[in-house]
Motif scaffolding. Structure first.
Motif, PDB file in Angstrom:
ATOM      1  N   MET A   1       0.831  -1.202   0.000  1.00 32.36           N
ATOM      2  CA  MET A   1       0.000   0.000   0.000  1.00 32.36           C
ATOM      3  C   MET A   1       0.873   1.263   0.000  1.00 32.36           C
ATOM      4  SD  MET A   1      -3.059   1.135  -0.162  1.00 32.36           S
ATOM      5  CE  MET A   1      -4.050  -0.309   0.290  1.00 32.36           C
ATOM      6  N   LEU A   2       1.953   1.237   0.794  1.00 28.51           N
ATOM      7  CA  LEU A   2       2.864   2.373   0.846  1.00 28.51           C
ATOM      8  C   LEU A   2       3.484   2.633  -0.523  1.00 28.51           C
ATOM      9  CD1 LEU A   2       4.290   4.499   2.572  1.00 28.51           C
ATOM     10  CD2 LEU A   2       6.061   2.792   3.066  1.00 28.51           C
ATOM     11  N   ARG A   3       3.812   1.545  -1.224  1.00 28.24           N
ATOM     12  CA  ARG A   3       4.393   1.665  -2.561  1.00 28.24           C
ATOM     13  C   ARG A   3       3.388   2.302  -3.521  1.00 28.24           C
ATOM     14  NH1 ARG A   3       6.740  -3.426  -6.109  1.00 28.24           N
ATOM     15  NH2 ARG A   3       7.389  -2.205  -7.953  1.00 28.24           N
ATOM     16  N   LEU A   4       2.117   1.935  -3.370  1.00 30.58           N
ATOM     17  CA  LEU A   4       1.069   2.488  -4.220  1.00 30.58           C
ATOM     18  C   LEU A   4       0.943   3.994  -4.018  1.00 30.58           C
ATOM     19  CD1 LEU A   4      -1.366   2.257  -6.134  1.00 30.58           C
ATOM     20  CD2 LEU A   4      -2.771   1.692  -4.128  1.00 30.58           C
ATOM     21  N   PHE A   5       0.900   4.433  -2.766  1.00 28.23           N
ATOM     22  CA  PHE A   5       0.774   5.869  -2.480  1.00 28.23           C
ATOM     23  C   PHE A   5       2.013   6.634  -2.939  1.00 28.23           C
ATOM     24  CE2 PHE A   5      -2.541   4.521   0.571  1.00 28.23           C
ATOM     25  CZ  PHE A   5      -3.552   5.379   0.150  1.00 28.23           C
ATOM     26  N   LYS A   6       3.170   6.010  -2.817  1.00 28.52           N
ATOM     27  CA  LYS A   6       4.402   6.648  -3.278  1.00 28.52           C
ATOM     28  C   LYS A   6       4.365   6.855  -4.788  1.00 28.52           C
ATOM     29  CE  LYS A   6       9.446   6.182  -3.149  1.00 28.52           C
ATOM     30  NZ  LYS A   6      10.588   5.338  -2.699  1.00 28.52           N
ATOM     31  N   SER A   7       3.846   5.844  -5.500  1.00 29.35           N
ATOM     32  CA  SER A   7       3.722   5.946  -6.947  1.00 29.35           C
ATOM     33  C   SER A   7       2.724   7.026  -7.350  1.00 29.35           C
ATOM     34  CB  SER A   7       3.288   4.595  -7.525  1.00 29.35           C
ATOM     35  OG  SER A   7       3.104   4.685  -8.922  1.00 29.35           O
ATOM     36  N   MET A   8       1.603   7.107  -6.635  1.00 27.47           N
ATOM     37  CA  MET A   8       0.595   8.128  -6.929  1.00 27.47           C
ATOM     38  C   MET A   8       1.139   9.528  -6.655  1.00 27.47           C
ATOM     39  SD  MET A   8      -2.768   6.180  -5.379  1.00 27.47           S
ATOM     40  CE  MET A   8      -3.927   7.479  -5.840  1.00 27.47           C
ATOM     41  N   LYS A   9       1.908   9.674  -5.594  1.00 36.06           N
ATOM     42  CA  LYS A   9       2.519  10.961  -5.283  1.00 36.06           C
ATOM     43  C   LYS A   9       3.484  11.375  -6.381  1.00 36.06           C
ATOM     44  CE  LYS A   9       5.297  13.360  -1.800  1.00 36.06           C
ATOM     45  NZ  LYS A   9       6.022  13.219  -0.493  1.00 36.06           N
TER      46      LYS A   9
END
Length: 226
Positions: A1-9
């Motif tokens: 999930m953290l990786r997903l938010f990092k990618s979206m950012k």
């Protein structure tokens, strides 16, 4: 999930880096169709690689309806991808796109017919493809290249090249770098050709005037002798 938010950012930050009209995160997240199409594609691509083809196509078609941008769920897209405006953008199934690529509205990354296998272009990293350009066929557009507005590219483009015209012609390679957003400041070989023709016409006019002058002088001299 953290990786997903990092990618979206990272996706949002990319928009601020490429679009001077972006004012706030809220505006970007809720109003940028290119961002919505990219996020929808990531979901569709997940289902596609896991062989849930119908679900993948439903997501991509819904995204197309909502954004005006058609990305086949099979396409592979790298990091920091930015679609500016985006209406009419089409990206085919076997298209591969590198990192830091910018597309403008009306761009087509398509195939040439009913061939199977790899039939769409591979776009290198740090490539800018300007409004209305068509890149058609299974070939590579090299890293750091620029495709001019409304160009039709049908063959391989070497790295560090600038391509304009129909069909696309390489007009700059390993030369002065064209800025990422300065996509309207590209050389135009058609205009250059007209300028050369005009120069030749002007030179011919001067020669014709000189010939007429000499011919008139000879006629006057002949008349005096008579």
């Amino acid at each position: 999930m953290l990786r997903l938010f990092k990618s979206m950012k990272e996706d949002i930050t990319t928009i601020f880096e490429n679009d001077p009209a972006a004012r706030s995160w809220f505006e970007v997240v809720f109003t940028y169709a290119g961002l919505h199409a990219l996020w929808a594609h990531r979901v569709a691509h997940y289902f596609f690689v896991n062989r849930w083809y119908t679900i993948a196509r439903v997501i991509s078609q819904w995204s197309r309806f909502m954004t005006g941008i058609e990305i086949h769920p099979g396409a592979v897209i790298g990091r920091r991808f930015f679609i500016d405006h985006g209406m009419g953008v089409i990206i085919g199934e076997t298209c591969e796109i590198g990192d830091d690529v910018v597309l403008y509205q009306g761009v087509t990354l398509g195939g040439t017919g009913k061939e199977t296998g790899k039939r769409h272009p591979t776009i290198g990293s740090n490539v800018v493809i300007s409004s209305g350009a068509k890149v058609i066929g299974s070939f590579i557009v090299g890293d750091n290249s620029r495709i001019g507005a409304n160009a039709v590219v049908l063959s391989t483009v070497p790295p560090n090249s600038t391509v304009v015209g129909i069909p696309g012609r390489i007009v700059k390679q390993d030369g002065v770098r064209v800025g990422r957003l300065d996509h309207n400041n590209l050389p135009d070989p058609v205009i250059d050709m007209f300028r050369q023709l005009q120069k030749q016409i002007d030179e011919l006019k001067v020669e014709v005037r000189e010939i007429k002058h000499k011919s008139g002088g000879n006629q006057d001299h002949g008349a005096k002798n008579l």
